[in-house]
Design a protein around this motif. Sequence first.
Motif, PDB file in Angstrom:
ATOM      1  N   MET A   1       0.826  -1.213   0.000  1.00 28.79           N
ATOM      2  CA  MET A   1       0.000   0.000   0.000  1.00 28.79           C
ATOM      3  C   MET A   1       0.862   1.266   0.000  1.00 28.79           C
ATOM      4  O   MET A   1       0.370   2.355  -0.297  1.00 28.79           O
TER       5      MET A   1
ATOM      6  N   LYS B   1      -2.052   5.420  -3.765  1.00 32.18           N
ATOM      7  CA  LYS B   1      -2.813   6.561  -3.265  1.00 32.18           C
ATOM      8  C   LYS B   1      -4.288   6.179  -3.270  1.00 32.18           C
ATOM      9  O   LYS B   1      -4.760   5.491  -4.169  1.00 32.18           O
TER      10      LYS B   1
ATOM     11  N   ARG C   1      -4.106   0.344   1.543  1.00 29.15           N
ATOM     12  CA  ARG C   1      -4.209   1.770   1.866  1.00 29.15           C
ATOM     13  C   ARG C   1      -5.549   2.099   2.507  1.00 29.15           C
ATOM     14  O   ARG C   1      -5.606   2.865   3.469  1.00 29.15           O
TER      15      ARG C   1
ATOM     16  N   THR D   1       3.631   5.614   6.891  1.00 24.95           N
ATOM     17  CA  THR D   1       2.669   4.998   5.975  1.00 24.95           C
ATOM     18  C   THR D   1       2.826   5.509   4.544  1.00 24.95           C
ATOM     19  O   THR D   1       2.016   5.171   3.677  1.00 24.95           O
ATOM     20  N   HIS D   2       3.868   6.311   4.284  1.00 28.15           N
ATOM     21  CA  HIS D   2       4.108   6.834   2.938  1.00 28.15           C
ATOM     22  C   HIS D   2       5.601   6.808   2.642  1.00 28.15           C
ATOM     23  O   HIS D   2       6.421   7.090   3.517  1.00 28.15           O
TER      24      HIS D   2
ATOM     25  N   SER E   1       1.604   9.779  -2.300  1.00 29.25           N
ATOM     26  CA  SER E   1       0.527   8.838  -1.999  1.00 29.25           C
ATOM     27  C   SER E   1      -0.421   9.349  -0.921  1.00 29.25           C
ATOM     28  O   SER E   1      -1.303   8.623  -0.478  1.00 29.25           O
TER      29      SER E   1
END
Length: 321
Positions: free
Chosen positions: A178, A182, A209, A291-292, A298
């Motif tokens: 994920m 995006k 995601r 998380t990115h 994203s």
Amino acid sequence: MSIYRNVVWFMKGFQEYTKSGYEAAAKHFTPADLDVNLSGRSFMITGANSGIGKSTALEIANRGGTVHMVCRNKGRAEAAKDEIVEHSKNQNVHVHIVDMSSARQVWEFAQNFSQNNSLHVLINNAGCMVNQRELTEEGVEKNFATNTLGTYILTTVLLPALKKAEDPRVVTVSSGGMLTQKLNVDDLQFEKGTFDGTMAYAQNKVKERQQVILTERWASQHEGIHFSSMHPGWADTPAVQLSMPDFHAKMKNKLRTEAMGADTTVWLAVSAAAAKHPSGLFFQDRKAVATHLPLAFSRSSPQEEERLQATLEQFANKFKP
């Protein structure tokens, strides 16, 4: 997805998500974190008859917890239960047959369960990666139905039961895939363009995601329940062997064991150390991580994330009994 994002993600994965990545991270684990007695605590695990779900169920049963296995196939579920009971000597292991891709089944199961059982921890582990676009009998794209909508309904319906428990938690098994994705609220069921099962999996799985965003939103909305999502790394599971045969063939000697993949799930579900972290974070090898990816573009807006939750609520209510 850009070539840059894919290259950066794979390099990161090769270093961190493999067996050697786990072994390096494990040098910094605190073994006492998992030295717990779970007698009197109830755990629900979806997709618990194989892979990471089964390994998680065994670890919890070994520590005396009551295990509720939510599985689609009765034969495989009963066989896994028998194996878990035999190894753990714990008789408090129960099988519930539910197809997580059926919104109506999930609704009915969750409502009935919450009326008749207590629950301390929900572990959203079940998922699928269908490589051809396929609709369920309810007319919903199967990846989305299983990985996002089913998880959304199960979690939402069980929230009142969880709020009654001491130290309630919700753990969602996600994926590093994920990181390259995006959120696209306008195409949750992959109706536009060429269908790509791997992209769909990264976009909407437990490993996805959408679920990471839902975890963050639930954490902000439901004080008193500890929410977390996690990446198990690249583990050698039946799901990977079946859905990603080329990847498995190339990487099988470097993949983590199922127990390695389940380690952080178990840690988040049972340890006091995990509960000390703020609710809503994303974990890898017992550590909260970003998380990115840098420069991956994203990130989604608060408005898009709010629309995702509103859209899922509309979907869920459509199938409410």
